[in-house]
Write a protein that holds these residues in place. Structure first.
Motif, short mmCIF file in Angstrom:
data_model
loop_
_atom_site.label_atom_id
_atom_site.label_comp_id
_atom_site.label_asym_id
_atom_site.label_seq_id
_atom_site.Cartn_x
_atom_site.Cartn_y
_atom_site.Cartn_z
N ASN A 1 -17.72 -3.91 7.47
CA ASN A 1 -16.50 -3.25 7.02
C ASN A 1 -15.29 -3.72 7.81
O ASN A 1 -14.24 -4.00 7.25
N GLU A 2 -15.46 -3.80 9.14
CA GLU A 2 -14.34 -4.26 9.96
C GLU A 2 -13.99 -5.70 9.63
O GLU A 2 -12.82 -6.08 9.60
N SER A 3 -15.03 -6.50 9.38
CA SER A 3 -14.80 -7.90 9.03
C SER A 3 -14.04 -8.01 7.72
O SER A 3 -13.12 -8.82 7.59
N LEU A 4 -14.42 -7.19 6.74
CA LEU A 4 -13.73 -7.20 5.46
C LEU A 4 -12.27 -6.81 5.63
O LEU A 4 -11.37 -7.47 5.11
N VAL A 5 -12.03 -5.74 6.37
CA VAL A 5 -10.65 -5.29 6.58
C VAL A 5 -9.84 -6.37 7.27
O VAL A 5 -8.72 -6.69 6.86
N MET A 6 -10.40 -6.95 8.34
CA MET A 6 -9.68 -7.99 9.07
C MET A 6 -9.39 -9.19 8.18
O MET A 6 -8.29 -9.75 8.18
N ALA A 7 -10.42 -9.61 7.41
CA ALA A 7 -10.24 -10.78 6.54
C ALA A 7 -9.16 -10.53 5.49
O ALA A 7 -8.28 -11.37 5.29
N ARG B 1 4.29 1.53 0.24
CA ARG B 1 3.27 1.99 -0.71
C ARG B 1 3.64 1.57 -2.13
O ARG B 1 2.76 1.21 -2.92
N SER B 2 4.92 1.61 -2.47
CA SER B 2 5.35 1.22 -3.82
C SER B 2 5.04 -0.25 -4.08
O SER B 2 4.69 -0.62 -5.21
N THR B 3 5.17 -1.08 -3.05
CA THR B 3 4.86 -2.51 -3.20
C THR B 3 3.37 -2.69 -3.50
O THR B 3 2.99 -3.46 -4.38
N ILE B 4 2.53 -1.97 -2.76
CA ILE B 4 1.08 -2.04 -2.98
C ILE B 4 0.74 -1.57 -4.39
O ILE B 4 -0.07 -2.18 -5.09
N ALA B 5 1.38 -0.48 -4.81
CA ALA B 5 1.11 0.07 -6.16
C ALA B 5 1.50 -0.95 -7.24
O ALA B 5 0.80 -1.08 -8.25
N ASN B 6 2.60 -1.66 -7.03
CA ASN B 6 3.04 -2.67 -8.01
C ASN B 6 2.02 -3.80 -8.13
O ASN B 6 1.78 -4.31 -9.23
N TYR B 7 1.45 -4.22 -7.00
CA TYR B 7 0.41 -5.25 -7.05
C TYR B 7 -0.82 -4.74 -7.80
O TYR B 7 -1.38 -5.44 -8.65
N LEU B 8 -1.25 -3.53 -7.49
CA LEU B 8 -2.46 -2.98 -8.11
C LEU B 8 -2.30 -2.83 -9.62
O LEU B 8 -3.27 -3.01 -10.37
N GLN C 1 -13.95 -13.33 1.75
CA GLN C 1 -12.70 -14.07 1.62
C GLN C 1 -12.00 -13.73 0.32
O GLN C 1 -12.56 -13.90 -0.77
N PRO C 2 -10.76 -13.20 0.40
CA PRO C 2 -10.05 -12.84 -0.84
C PRO C 2 -9.51 -14.05 -1.59
O PRO C 2 -9.32 -13.99 -2.79
N ARG D 1 -10.06 -4.17 -3.25
CA ARG D 1 -11.30 -4.19 -2.48
C ARG D 1 -11.20 -3.24 -1.29
O ARG D 1 -12.19 -2.58 -0.93
N LEU D 2 -10.04 -3.16 -0.68
CA LEU D 2 -9.86 -2.21 0.42
C LEU D 2 -10.02 -0.77 -0.06
O LEU D 2 -10.51 0.09 0.66
N ILE D 3 -9.61 -0.52 -1.29
CA ILE D 3 -9.76 0.82 -1.87
C ILE D 3 -11.22 1.09 -2.22
O ILE D 3 -11.78 2.13 -1.89
N ASP D 4 -11.86 0.11 -2.90
CA ASP D 4 -13.21 0.32 -3.42
C ASP D 4 -14.28 0.28 -2.34
O ASP D 4 -15.21 1.08 -2.35
N GLU D 5 -14.16 -0.68 -1.41
CA GLU D 5 -15.24 -0.91 -0.46
C GLU D 5 -15.04 -0.23 0.89
O GLU D 5 -16.00 0.08 1.58
N ILE D 6 -13.79 -0.01 1.26
CA ILE D 6 -13.51 0.61 2.56
C ILE D 6 -12.95 2.01 2.38
O ILE D 6 -12.80 2.77 3.33
#
Length: 299
Positions: A120-126, A167-174, A54-55, A147-152
């Motif tokens: 893995n699928e559970s993590l991605v879905m969650a 992708r730019s939105t994701i990069a801004n969060y990271l 759970q994130p 976590r999606l980057i590190d674990e999956i």
């Protein structure tokens, strides 16, 4: 009304099917799996464990109470999603707020979508479902992406497709995860916005980051004012333009002037300015005299 009763009865019927050891479903290829996987089924709340992937880490107790009040009046309108672990044992994928509120109300069962998925699928879905459906704070979203980057091992491009974000939105969060932990906590607690964080991240020195953060909070600075403050700091880091060294003047000895005069056979005038620059004047009296001086220079 009849349809609602029929749907509820169907959920209870499938629930009974899942409690039959002879019909234990462990994969999508098992008998009766098509009746269970993807359907809404009333599951015993006690048979559902919290998802360790759970994130969301902060749950507002007041909002849980408000949701519990709604569930008490209307029931659980949106089913939770779980994955089957073992016989009559499930793990939550998404819907923890609904599950918590249902426990507050005292419900013993909760409508659930059942999926069969590996970790893995559970993590991605969650992660993906929570990012899309819940009001996570920016740091929780950033941690979910990380976590999606590190674990999956998902790339930013793959995450962009999964969550429907640029992708730019994701990069801004990271990038927010590079902030000093104190500032990350400030974003999570709502003292500053993600916009403030994006402005501060342009400062590499974390001590300076926290100084700016404290000014934002104490002076209630806007994002634009924060950006201006960061620019002032960055401009102060730029090296000052090198000043041209001032040439110092010098004097020519009489012997040097005499040597010029003897060489050219004319009285040479030498002028030197205060910055050390100057000029030499060679007089001539006729074309013949001029040609004579040229021959001397060309020797």
């Amino acid at each position: 009304m009849a349809k609602a009763v029929q749907k509820q009865a169907l959920g209870r019927g499938l629930s009974a099917l899942l409690k039959d050891p002879e019909n234990d479903i462990k994969s999508v290829s098992d008998k009766n799996a098509d009746k269970v996987v993807g359907n809404i089924i009333e599951l015993d709340i006690d048979s559902i464990e919290i998802n360790p992937f759970q994130p969301r880490t902060n749950f507002n107790e007041e909002s849980i109470k408000e949701l519990a009040s709604s569930i008490r009046e209307l029931g659980v309108i949106q089913p939770i999603t779980v994955r089957k672990l073992d016989f009559n044992k499930y793990q939550l994928i998404s819907g923890e707020r609904r599950l918590r509120a249902s426990k507050v109300v005292g419900l013993t069962t909760i409508p659930s979508y059942i999926r069969i998925a590996n970790d893995n699928e559970s993590l991605v879905m969650a992660l993906v479902e929570n990012i899309q459906r819940h009001d996570l704070d920016p740091i929780e979203i950033a941690l979910s992406y990380q976590r999606l980057i590190d674990e999956i091992q998902l790339t930013q491009e793959q995450m962009s497709e999964r969550v429907g974000k640029k992708r730019s939105t994701i990069a801004n969060y990271l990038r927010l995860l590079k902030l000093d932990p104190i500032i990350q906590t400030g974003i999570r607690d709502g003292f500053i916005s993600m916009g403030h964080g994006r402005a501060i991240i342009n400062v590499e020195d974390q001590d300076v980051q926290t100084d700016i953060y404290q000014k934002i909070v104490s002076q209630n600075l806007s994002v634009r004012e924060t950006e201006a403050l960061v620019k002032i700091y960055q401009d102060g880091l730029k090296p000052a333009p090198a000043k041209a060294k001032k040439a110092t003047s010098f004097a020519i000895a009489d012997e040097q002037k005499k040597a010029f005069t003897e060489f050219f056979g004319s009285k040479i005038e030498v002028k030197i300015a205060g910055n050390g620059k100057g000029k030499i004047t060679i007089p001539f009296h006729s074309e013949e005299d001029f040609n004579r001086i040229i021959k001397l220079i060309n020797k």
